[in-house]
Design a protein around this motif. Structure first.
Motif, PDB file in Angstrom:
ATOM      1  N   ALA A  17      29.191  31.610  34.819  1.00  0.00           N
ATOM      2  CA  ALA A  17      29.812  32.757  35.488  1.00  0.00           C
ATOM      3  C   ALA A  17      30.014  33.862  34.461  1.00  0.00           C
ATOM      4  CB  ALA A  17      31.146  32.376  36.119  1.00  0.00           C
ATOM      5  N   VAL A  54      32.538  37.210  34.123  1.00  0.00           N
ATOM      6  CA  VAL A  54      33.726  37.847  34.676  1.00  0.00           C
ATOM      7  C   VAL A  54      34.028  39.075  33.837  1.00  0.00           C
ATOM      8  CG1 VAL A  54      36.157  37.490  35.281  1.00  0.00           C
ATOM      9  CG2 VAL A  54      34.555  35.585  35.402  1.00  0.00           C
ATOM     10  N   THR A  55      34.588  40.108  34.445  1.00  0.00           N
ATOM     11  CA  THR A  55      34.809  41.341  33.698  1.00  0.00           C
ATOM     12  C   THR A  55      36.106  42.037  34.084  1.00  0.00           C
ATOM     13  OG1 THR A  55      33.856  43.504  33.099  1.00  0.00           O
ATOM     14  CG2 THR A  55      33.513  42.750  35.364  1.00  0.00           C
ATOM     15  N   ARG A  92      32.050  47.144  32.364  1.00  0.00           N
ATOM     16  CA  ARG A  92      30.948  47.000  33.315  1.00  0.00           C
ATOM     17  C   ARG A  92      29.649  47.579  32.755  1.00  0.00           C
ATOM     18  NH1 ARG A  92      31.756  49.972  37.435  1.00  0.00           N
ATOM     19  NH2 ARG A  92      33.796  50.925  37.043  1.00  0.00           N
ATOM     20  N   THR A 107      22.644  39.818  35.890  1.00  0.00           N
ATOM     21  CA  THR A 107      23.830  39.137  36.412  1.00  0.00           C
ATOM     22  C   THR A 107      24.658  40.074  37.286  1.00  0.00           C
ATOM     23  OG1 THR A 107      25.255  39.748  34.548  1.00  0.00           O
ATOM     24  CG2 THR A 107      23.947  37.732  34.325  1.00  0.00           C
ATOM     25  N   THR A 108      25.485  39.481  38.126  1.00  0.00           N
ATOM     26  CA  THR A 108      26.434  40.237  38.944  1.00  0.00           C
ATOM     27  C   THR A 108      27.829  39.794  38.538  1.00  0.00           C
ATOM     28  OG1 THR A 108      24.868  40.339  40.786  1.00  0.00           O
ATOM     29  CG2 THR A 108      27.191  40.811  41.274  1.00  0.00           C
ATOM     30  N   PRO A 109      28.493  40.546  37.655  1.00  0.00           N
ATOM     31  CA  PRO A 109      29.808  40.131  37.163  1.00  0.00           C
ATOM     32  C   PRO A 109      30.859  40.129  38.274  1.00  0.00           C
ATOM     33  CG  PRO A 109      28.833  41.809  35.733  1.00  0.00           C
ATOM     34  CD  PRO A 109      28.016  41.773  36.983  1.00  0.00           C
ATOM     35  N   LEU A 110      31.801  39.228  38.143  1.00  0.00           N
ATOM     36  CA  LEU A 110      32.945  39.149  39.046  1.00  0.00           C
ATOM     37  C   LEU A 110      34.122  39.864  38.390  1.00  0.00           C
ATOM     38  CD1 LEU A 110      32.523  35.374  39.909  1.00  0.00           C
ATOM     39  CD2 LEU A 110      31.858  37.325  41.334  1.00  0.00           C
ATOM     40  N   VAL A 111      34.755  40.765  39.118  1.00  0.00           N
ATOM     41  CA  VAL A 111      35.848  41.565  38.547  1.00  0.00           C
ATOM     42  C   VAL A 111      37.140  40.758  38.569  1.00  0.00           C
ATOM     43  CG1 VAL A 111      37.256  43.631  38.843  1.00  0.00           C
ATOM     44  CG2 VAL A 111      34.768  43.743  39.169  1.00  0.00           C
ATOM     45  N   GLU A 112      37.822  40.751  37.427  1.00  0.00           N
ATOM     46  CA  GLU A 112      39.102  40.072  37.287  1.00  0.00           C
ATOM     47  C   GLU A 112      40.129  41.077  36.767  1.00  0.00           C
ATOM     48  OE1 GLU A 112      42.286  38.408  37.172  1.00  0.00           O
ATOM     49  OE2 GLU A 112      40.733  37.029  37.894  1.00  0.00           O
ATOM     50  N   TRP A 119      40.433  30.772  35.479  1.00  0.00           N
ATOM     51  CA  TRP A 119      38.977  30.804  35.613  1.00  0.00           C
ATOM     52  C   TRP A 119      38.343  29.598  34.918  1.00  0.00           C
ATOM     53  CZ3 TRP A 119      35.530  33.206  38.506  1.00  0.00           C
ATOM     54  CH2 TRP A 119      35.909  34.394  39.166  1.00  0.00           C
ATOM     55  N   TRP A 135      30.917  30.015  30.145  1.00  0.00           N
ATOM     56  CA  TRP A 135      31.096  31.214  30.953  1.00  0.00           C
ATOM     57  C   TRP A 135      31.575  32.345  30.070  1.00  0.00           C
ATOM     58  CZ3 TRP A 135      36.017  33.425  32.392  1.00  0.00           C
ATOM     59  CH2 TRP A 135      37.126  32.725  31.913  1.00  0.00           C
TER      60      TRP A 135
END
Length: 234
Positions: free
Chosen positions: A50, A52-53, A60, A70-75, A132, A146
């Motif tokens: 994964a 995460v950003t 970003r 990749t498609t980062p997941l926002v945190e 996470w 990750w």
């Protein structure tokens, strides 16, 4: 548990000008974009479970350049410290403020005007990465790797927690632009595997596949290697 790679964003226009960006939408400068591309060449061979950003654009942008597939997941828990009225100010001006020595020597007591305290920043960032890490371990197994892209003070606070040191000591830690820091959490303690790495080979951070061993001879996951161990390839 899984292995966490903390990536600081590349250099920004605010970094280059000596300003405190905070949560302002500052972007990478030419050096920062080159740093992001360079760290991407080191990261792309890793089997990242994964990415995460922080929601801020500089993180970003770093991931868009480093890991374009990749498609980062926002945190939101990884966002920069809320510096409040300090945001956008030159660091040389802020160094004259009464709060500056507190930030340097007693950061656990630092509360930024109209902003966040450093203790709050540390608590929410540590909670975010630990949550996470537990989730990724549950979904992908203990050999998973990750990545989380965040900011200098945030990464330093996470490292301080992993080392078991008080937040007042976190200013002794360095997290340069586009650096990689690796932490492996276990049931009893975290291990700081790599710190502020700006050029080394990252392949050794991927744990080897688990091997079956007799229970009597298998060390606990939380045990340190007495004598230093043989390293990741041992």
């Amino acid at each position: 548990m899984a292995t966490l790679l903390l990536l600081r964003h590349g250099r920004t226009t605010a970094n280059a000008d000596g300003g405190l960006a905070g949560r302002q939408p500052v972007e990478l400068d030419d050096t920062g974009r080159a740093q992001a591309e360079a760290v991407g060449r080191r990261l792309r061979g890793l089997p990242l479970a994964a990415v995460v950003t922080s929601p801020l654009i500089r993180c970003r942008q770093t991931l868009e350049l480093a890991l374009p597939q990749t498609t980062p997941l926002v945190e939101d828990g990884l966002i920069e410290c809320g510096y409040g009225a300090w945001e956008g100010q030159p660091l040389k001006k802020l160094a004259k403020e009464k709060l500056w020595p507190v930030v340097q020597q007693h950061p656990s007591a630092a509360v930024f005007p109209d902003g966040e305290s450093m203790a709050q920043m540390s608590a929410r960032a540590v909670a975010a990465v630990r949550a996470w890490d537990a989730r990724i371990t549950a979904e992908h197994g203990p050999e998973a790797v990750w990545l989380a892209c965040s900011h200098g003070d945030v990464i330093k606070a996470i490292v301080a927690d992993a080392l078991g040191v008080h937040l007042d000591l976190f200013q002794r830690i360095v997290a340069d632009p586009a650096s990689v820091t690796a932490i492996r959490y276990t049931p009893l303690r975290p291990f700081l595997v790599r710190l502020n790495d700006t050029g080394g080979d990252l392949a050794s951070l991927v744990p080897p596949p688990a091997r079956r061993r007799r229970r009597a001879t298998r060390p606990a996951d939380s045990d340190a290697a007495v004598g230093g161990g043989a390293g990741a390839t041992g």
